[in-house]
Design an enzyme around this catalytic site. Structure first.
Site, PDB file in Angstrom:
ATOM      1  N   ASP A   1       2.668   8.484 -90.327  1.00 46.48           N
ATOM      2  CA  ASP A   1       1.795   7.213 -89.557  1.00 46.48           C
ATOM      3  C   ASP A   1       2.404   7.613 -88.045  1.00 46.48           C
ATOM      4  OD1 ASP A   1       0.118   5.584 -88.504  1.00 46.48           O
ATOM      5  OD2 ASP A   1       1.151   4.514 -89.476  1.00 46.48           O
TER       6      ASP A   1
ATOM      7  N   ARG B   1       3.741  12.774 -82.457  1.00 42.15           N
ATOM      8  CA  ARG B   1       4.695  13.660 -81.811  1.00 42.15           C
ATOM      9  C   ARG B   1       4.217  14.763 -82.408  1.00 42.15           C
ATOM     10  NH1 ARG B   1       8.599   8.912 -84.598  1.00 42.15           N
ATOM     11  NH2 ARG B   1       6.969   7.758 -84.114  1.00 42.15           N
TER      12      ARG B   1
ATOM     13  N   LYS C   1      -2.110   2.615 -93.486  1.00 38.60           N
ATOM     14  CA  LYS C   1      -2.157   1.193 -92.163  1.00 38.60           C
ATOM     15  C   LYS C   1      -2.594   0.320 -92.695  1.00 38.60           C
ATOM     16  CE  LYS C   1      -1.565   3.461 -87.498  1.00 38.60           C
ATOM     17  NZ  LYS C   1      -0.099   2.748 -87.289  1.00 38.60           N
TER      18      LYS C   1
HETATM   19  N1  BES Z   1      -0.674   5.581 -83.263  1.00 42.08           N
HETATM   20  C1  BES Z   1       0.229   3.916 -83.846  1.00 42.08           C
HETATM   21  C2  BES Z   1       1.243   3.728 -82.365  1.00 42.08           C
HETATM   22  C3  BES Z   1       0.518   2.348 -82.215  1.00 42.08           C
HETATM   23  C4  BES Z   1       0.315   0.963 -82.803  1.00 42.08           C
HETATM   24  C5  BES Z   1      -0.866   2.626 -80.771  1.00 42.08           C
HETATM   25  C6  BES Z   1      -0.230  -0.137 -82.456  1.00 42.08           C
HETATM   26  C7  BES Z   1      -1.365   1.271 -80.197  1.00 42.08           C
HETATM   27  C8  BES Z   1      -0.826  -0.159 -81.181  1.00 42.08           C
HETATM   28  C9  BES Z   1       1.302   5.468 -84.120  1.00 42.08           C
HETATM   29  O1  BES Z   1       0.727   6.941 -84.654  1.00 42.08           O
HETATM   30  C10 BES Z   1       1.940   5.945 -85.401  1.00 42.08           C
HETATM   31  O2  BES Z   1       1.457   4.932 -86.134  1.00 42.08           O
HETATM   32  N2  BES Z   1       3.309   4.747 -84.797  1.00 42.08           N
HETATM   33  C11 BES Z   1       4.380   4.379 -85.925  1.00 42.08           C
HETATM   34  C12 BES Z   1       5.775   4.950 -86.153  1.00 42.08           C
HETATM   35  C13 BES Z   1       5.881   4.430 -87.294  1.00 42.08           C
HETATM   36  C14 BES Z   1       5.743   5.358 -88.468  1.00 42.08           C
HETATM   37  C15 BES Z   1       7.343   5.670 -86.614  1.00 42.08           C
HETATM   38  C16 BES Z   1       4.502   3.048 -85.612  1.00 42.08           C
HETATM   39  O3  BES Z   1       4.568   2.257 -84.428  1.00 42.08           O
HETATM   40  O4  BES Z   1       4.201   2.385 -86.175  1.00 42.08           O
HETATM   41 ZN    ZN Z   2      -0.878   7.502 -84.121  1.00 42.83          ZN
HETATM   42 MN    MN Z   3       0.576   7.022 -86.464  1.00 42.78          MN
END
Ligand code: BES
Ligand code: ZN
Ligand code: MN
Length: 499
Positions: A348, A352, A278
Site C-alpha cells: 500500500d 513512492r 485497504k
Molecule cells: N494513496 C494512499 C494515501 C492516501 C490516503 C491518499 C488518504 C489520500 C487519502 C497511499 O498510497 C497509501 O496507501 N499510503 C499509506 C502508506 C503506508 C502504507 C506507509 C498510508 O498513508 O496509510
Molecule cells: Zn496510493
Molecule cells: Mn496506497
C-alpha cells in the site's frame, strides 16, 4: 461559457444580472456600487440602513431595478472587512455571486473587478481572481446520470469603467481563462470513475495536450519500462489488470537554452492497497489517487495555452494498485532504475515506488527544479487536516520559498515539513538499501526521505493527500464543491509564470 471584457459603466449594462460589491462597515457605497445605488434611488443604502445587508463575506443581496436601469437584477456581494481583503476573498466572492446568478437562471452576467486597489491588490491579479472564482464556481462534472437540464450562465462580461485600465483587466481575465481549462481537465480526470480514468485514459488526455500544443509525448508501456529497469513502477503495475503507462510530456523539448522544470505526478488510477489490502470502507475515494498526475496534466495544458518561455517536462507514471495473483508481495525486494534496492513492507506504500522511477527519469533533463505532486500519505492528512494545506518537503530554500509564495497567492497552500535524516533510520532494511515504509509514526516524513534517495537536483515534494477530493459538505468552499478540487494546477502555473 463566453467570457469577455468591456470598457463600460456597469450601470448601463444590458444583461440578466450585474454583480457589484460591498465591504463590511460601509454605509454609503462608493464607486460602481455607489453609482448603481444612486441609479436605484438609494435602494442599496436602504438595505444597509435596515441592517439587511452588511457586506459580510458570503452574503449576496438581490435587487430588482424595475426599469430604473436596463439590467434585470442587481447582485451585491459581500467582501468582508477591507483589512482582510486578499485574492482568495475576491475569488470566493465572485464564485458566491455567480452561483446565485445561476440559481436565478440568469444567462448573461456582468461583473466589476472586486477589490482592486484595496489592501495592495493589483488590478490584473484582482481581475484574474474574479474570472477564476467565477469559472471555478460554475464548474459542474458532467456525470453519467440522467437529470433535469440544469441552469447555465452563458456569458460573463468583466466590466471596467476606465478604458486606460482595460488592458490589465484583459490580461488577468485571459490568464484565468487558460488556467481554468487546466483545472477543469484535472477535476474531470479525478471525478471520472476508476474504470474510465484508467492509465489508457490518462495517456489519451496527454495525447490531446501534446497535439494541441505541439509537445513531445512518450507513452511508455510495460515493455518500455522493463527496458529501462523501472523496478518500482513495474512492481506496482504487476498486479494491474489495466495496462500501465509511464507518460512524459515535453514543452519546448529541444530548447535546452531555456531553464528546465520537471513536474512529476503520482498516477495511481485506483489504490486498493494491493496485497496489503485497504479496508473496504471509503475505498472508492482512492479513485483520486491519480490527482497528482491529473494536476500535472492540467498544468501542462496551461503551460501550452500560455506558451510559457520555459522548458517544462511533465512526467506521470500511471497504473492501478491491485491485489492479484501476479501482484507484488510484502517481502519482495525490488530494484529501482537507479540500481537502489527496496524491501517491500507494504504494497500500500506504492506511490513512492512509481515516483522513485519517475524522479530518476527526471535527471536526464538536467532540471533546474523538479516538483512532484502526490496523494502520498494518510499521515499528511492527519498532520495538516483535510482541505487545509498540502505538505511540502524541499531540498532547496529558493525553490521552497517560491512554491510556498505561489501557495499563498493561489490559496493552494503549502506547509513546510522537515527532511531530517532521522527519518532515514526508520526505513533502514537489513536486506535491501531501504524499506518502502517506515511505519505509522512520522509516516509523512518517512515517505519523503524515501523519495529523496532518488533525487540529485533541486527538488520539492508536495503531499496533497488531503487536498484532492472533497468528500463532505462541511469542506466545501464557494468554488470547491463535492468532488475533485483540481488542486495543484493553479499552484504550479503560478509558480511557473513567476519563474
Ligand atoms: N494513496 C494512499 C494515501 C492516501 C490516503 C491518499 C488518504 C489520500 C487519502 C497511499 O498510497 C497509501 O496507501 N499510503 C499509506 C502508506 C503506508 C502504507 C506507509 C498510508 O498513508 O496509510
Ligand atoms: Zn496510493
Ligand atoms: Mn496506497
Amino acid at each position: 461559457m463566453i467570457l469577455s471584457i468591456k470598457a463600460a459603466d456597469i450601470v448601463s449594462s444590458v444583461v440578466d444580472a450585474i454583480i457589484v460589491n460591498l465591504f463590511e462597515g460601509v454605509n454609503e457605497p462608493k464607486g460602481a456600487t455607489g453609482a448603481v445605488d444612486r441609479a436605484l434611488g438609494g435602494a442599496i443604502s436602504e438595505l444597509i440602513a435596515e441592517g439587511d445587508l452588511r457586506g459580510k463575506a458570503g452574503e449576496v443581496a438581490v435587487l430588482y431595478p424595475r426599469g430604473a436601469i436596463p439590467v434585470r437584477r442587481v447582485l451585491v456581494v459581500g467582501l468582508g472587512k477591507p483589512e482582510s481583503l486578499d485574492l482568495e476573498v475576491v475569488r470566493r466572492a465572485a464564485a458566491t455571486a455567480i452561483k446565485r446568478a445561476r440559481e436565478l437562471n440568469t444567462k448573461t452576467v456582468a461583473t466589476i473587478v472586486h477589490g482592486a486597489g484595496v489592501g495592495g491588490l493589483g488590478l490584473e491579479e484582482a481581475a484574474q481572481a474574479v474570472a477564476e472564482g467565477s469559472l471555478l464556481g460554475l464548474y459542474r462534472f458532467d456525470a453519467p446520470k440522467h437529470r433535469e437540464p440544469a441552469n447555465q450562465v452563458e456569458a460573463l462580461t468583466v466590466v471596467e469603467l476606465d478604458p486606460a485600465r482595460l488592458a490589465e483587466v484583459e490580461a488577468g481575465v485571459r490568464a484565468a481563462e487558460s488556467i481554468i481549462h487546466g483545472v477543469f481537465l484535472a477535476r474531470d480526470l479525478v471525478n471520472l470513475p476508476p474504470n474510465i480514468a484508467t492509465p489508457t485514459r490518462m495517456a489519451e488526455a496527454a495525447r490531446k495536450i501534446a497535439e494541441a500544443h505541439g509537445m513531445t509525448l512518450t507513452v511508455g508501456d510495460r515493455e518500455w519500462a522493463t527496458e529501462r529497469e523501472m523496478g518500482g513502477f513495474l512492481a506496482v503495475a504487476k498486479g494491474a489488470g489495466e495496462p500501465p503507462y509511464f507518460i512524459v510530456l515535453e514543452h519546448n523539448a529541444n530548447r535546452t537554452d531555456l531553464d528546465t522544470v520537471v513536474l512529476v505526478g503520482k498516477g495511481i488510477t485506483f489504490d486498493t492497497g494491493g496485497i496489503s489490502l485497504k479496508p473496504a470502507e471509503k475505498m472508492e475515494e482512492m479513485k483520486s489517487d491519480m490527482a497528482g498526475a491529473a494536476a500535472v496534466l492540467g498544468a501542462m495544458h496551461v503551460v501550452g495555452l500560455l506558451n510559457l518561455p520555459l522548458r517544462v517536462i511533465g512526467i506521470t507514471p500511471c497504473t492501478e494498485n491491485m491485489p492479484d495473483a501476479n501482484g507484488y508481495h510484502p517481502g519482495d525486494i525490488i530494484t529501482a532504475s537507479n540500481g537502489k534496492t527496496i524491501e517491500i513492507i507494504s504494497t500500500d506504500a506504492e506511490g513512492r515506488l512509481i515516483l522513485a522511477d519517475a524522479l530518476v527519469y527526471a535527471h536526464q533533463f538536467q532540471p533546474k527544479a523538479v516538483v512532484d505532486l502526490a496523494t502520498l500519505t494518510g499521515a499528511c492528512v492527519i498532520a495538516l487536516g483535510e482541505m487545509v494545506a498540502a505538505g511540502i518537503f524541499c531540498t532547496d530554500e529558493w525553490l521552497q520559498a517560491k512554491l510556498v509564495a505561489s501557495g499563498v497567492t493561489t490559496s493552494e497552500r503549502l506547509w513546510p515539513l522537515p527532511l531530517w535524516d532521522d527519518y532515514k533510520a526508520k526505513i533502514k532494511s537489513l536486506v535491501a538499501d531501504m524499506l518502502n515504509s517506515g511505519g505509522r509514526y512520522g509516516g509523512v516524513g518517512g515517505s519523503a526521505i524515501f523519495l529523496k534517495e532518488f533525487t540529485d537536483y533541486p527538488w520539492a515534494h508536495v503531499d496533497m493527500a488531503g487536498m484532492a477530493l472533497i468528500t463532505k459538505k462541511i469542506l466545501e468552499t464557494p468554488y470547491n464543491s463535492l468532488g475533485a478540487t483540481g488542486f495543484g494546477v493553479r499552484l504550479l502555473v503560478d509558480f511557473l509564470r513567476k519563474w
